[in-house]
Enzyme design. Sequence first.
Site, short mmCIF file in Angstrom:
data_model
loop_
_atom_site.label_atom_id
_atom_site.label_comp_id
_atom_site.label_asym_id
_atom_site.label_seq_id
_atom_site.Cartn_x
_atom_site.Cartn_y
_atom_site.Cartn_z
N SER A 56 1.62 -0.95 0.23
CA SER A 56 0.17 -0.05 0.17
C SER A 56 0.93 0.90 0.23
CB SER A 56 -0.81 -0.06 1.07
OG SER A 56 -2.14 -1.34 0.55
N GLU A 63 -1.34 18.67 -6.62
CA GLU A 63 -2.36 18.56 -7.32
C GLU A 63 -3.24 17.60 -6.32
OE1 GLU A 63 0.72 19.44 -10.37
OE2 GLU A 63 0.14 17.51 -8.36
N SER A 64 -3.11 16.47 -5.15
CA SER A 64 -3.80 16.11 -4.37
C SER A 64 -2.92 14.82 -4.25
CB SER A 64 -4.54 15.90 -5.02
OG SER A 64 -5.55 15.69 -3.36
N HIS A 69 -2.97 0.28 -3.99
CA HIS A 69 -3.01 -1.14 -2.74
C HIS A 69 -3.19 -2.66 -4.38
CE1 HIS A 69 -4.63 1.89 0.12
NE2 HIS A 69 -4.72 2.07 -1.09
N CYS A 84 -7.05 18.42 -8.15
CA CYS A 84 -7.78 19.64 -7.82
C CYS A 84 -8.21 20.06 -8.75
CB CYS A 84 -6.44 20.56 -6.92
SG CYS A 84 -5.80 20.78 -7.57
#
Length: 121
Positions: A56, A63-64, A69, A84
Site C-alpha cells: 500500500s 495536485e493532491s 494497494h 484538484c
Amino acid sequence: MKKSLGYQTTIDFYDCDENIIDSVSVIENILTTAAKIMNLSVVNTTIHEFSPIGISGVVVIKESHIAIHTWPEHKYVALDFFTCNSSFDLDEGILWIKEQFKSGRFEKNSNQRGFLDVIKQ
C-alpha cells in the site's frame, strides 16, 4: 459539468505480474514516473510492504494524491488518482502503468468530489 473541488479517478488492474506488484522499489518507480508522464508534481512518497505479500502506498502530489494497494496473490492492483482540477489528462499515464504492471485488463471510473453548490448549502 458541475463545479467541484476534486476529481477522483479509480483504476482496477487485473491479471498483473505478481512479482512486479509486490516490489516496493518497482512500485515507487512506476508511480513517480507515471506522475511525470501526467505532468503531476511529486511532493513525497510513502510505500509500505506487508508481510507476507502486498503493498500500500501514497504519492503526495501538489495536485493532491495517488494511492495504490496491491494484492499479488490475486494479480490485482487498485489505484486512485485524486486531483484538484479536471485539467489533467491521466490516460497516457494509466496506459503506461498498465504496461508496467503487465496487466491483462483494467477498468477506469471517474467522479467529482466536493460539489461547491452542496458545500455552500
